[in-house]
Design a protein around this motif. Structure first.
Motif, PDB file in Angstrom:
ATOM      1  N   ASN A 125      -0.576  51.579  54.685  1.00 22.93           N
ATOM      2  CA  ASN A 125      -0.158  52.772  55.431  1.00 22.93           C
ATOM      3  C   ASN A 125       1.128  52.525  56.218  1.00 22.93           C
ATOM      4  O   ASN A 125       1.975  53.414  56.320  1.00 22.93           O
ATOM      5  CB  ASN A 125      -1.274  53.276  56.331  1.00 22.93           C
ATOM      6  N   THR A 126       1.288  51.329  56.742  1.00 17.67           N
ATOM      7  CA  THR A 126       2.529  50.998  57.458  1.00 17.67           C
ATOM      8  C   THR A 126       3.711  51.006  56.491  1.00 17.67           C
ATOM      9  O   THR A 126       4.774  51.567  56.799  1.00 17.67           O
ATOM     10  CB  THR A 126       2.415  49.629  58.148  1.00 17.67           C
ATOM     11  N   LYS A 127       3.532  50.406  55.307  1.00 19.24           N
ATOM     12  CA  LYS A 127       4.600  50.402  54.304  1.00 19.24           C
ATOM     13  C   LYS A 127       4.950  51.828  53.868  1.00 19.24           C
ATOM     14  O   LYS A 127       6.126  52.166  53.728  1.00 19.24           O
ATOM     15  CB  LYS A 127       4.190  49.586  53.079  1.00 19.24           C
ATOM     16  N   ARG A 150       4.522  54.598  55.581  1.00 15.49           N
ATOM     17  CA  ARG A 150       5.165  55.292  56.702  1.00 15.49           C
ATOM     18  C   ARG A 150       6.619  54.843  56.887  1.00 15.49           C
ATOM     19  O   ARG A 150       7.513  55.665  57.090  1.00 15.49           O
ATOM     20  CB  ARG A 150       4.374  55.036  57.993  1.00 15.49           C
ATOM     21  N   ASP A 151       6.848  53.536  56.797  1.00 18.53           N
ATOM     22  CA  ASP A 151       8.157  52.990  57.153  1.00 18.53           C
ATOM     23  C   ASP A 151       9.147  52.854  55.986  1.00 18.53           C
ATOM     24  O   ASP A 151      10.349  52.922  56.200  1.00 18.53           O
ATOM     25  CB  ASP A 151       8.004  51.614  57.794  1.00 18.53           C
ATOM     26  N   ASP A 152       8.619  52.630  54.765  1.00 18.03           N
ATOM     27  CA  ASP A 152       9.518  52.215  53.687  1.00 18.03           C
ATOM     28  C   ASP A 152       9.468  53.031  52.400  1.00 18.03           C
ATOM     29  O   ASP A 152      10.410  52.958  51.606  1.00 18.03           O
ATOM     30  CB  ASP A 152       9.235  50.753  53.314  1.00 18.03           C
ATOM     31  N   TYR A 153       8.392  53.749  52.150  1.00 19.75           N
ATOM     32  CA  TYR A 153       8.231  54.393  50.844  1.00 19.75           C
ATOM     33  C   TYR A 153       7.820  55.857  50.972  1.00 19.75           C
ATOM     34  O   TYR A 153       6.834  56.161  51.628  1.00 19.75           O
ATOM     35  CB  TYR A 153       7.194  53.652  50.000  1.00 19.75           C
ATOM     36  N   SER A 210      -0.369  58.866  53.003  1.00 23.67           N
ATOM     37  CA  SER A 210      -1.165  57.784  53.613  1.00 23.67           C
ATOM     38  C   SER A 210      -2.573  57.820  53.057  1.00 23.67           C
ATOM     39  O   SER A 210      -3.004  58.812  52.462  1.00 23.67           O
ATOM     40  CB  SER A 210      -1.196  57.947  55.132  1.00 23.67           C
TER      41      SER A 210
END
Length: 58
Positions: free
Chosen positions: A15-17, A19-22, A56
């Protein structure tokens, strides 16, 4: 690419990836060279499914 084995840590990591990168799960999987089907299966095992609307797992 090594991704976390623990499903809760995996959920947070993915979920972090997202949100931040993809912008999509497909792009994340392609870039990290991981199987979308396997990833979804691992997260479904803890009751989480991917939402395109929020990009997400919930």
């Amino acid at each position: 690419m090594n991704i976390p084995n623990d499903p809760i840590i995996l959920l947070s990591y993915i979920n972090t990836k997202l949100r931040d990168d993809y912008p999509t799960l497909d792009e994340l999987c392609a870039d990290l060279l991981i199987s979308k089907k396997e990833l979804e299966s691992r997260l479904e095992a803890i009751g989480c499914v991917y939402s395109e609307e929020t990009n997400s797992f919930k």
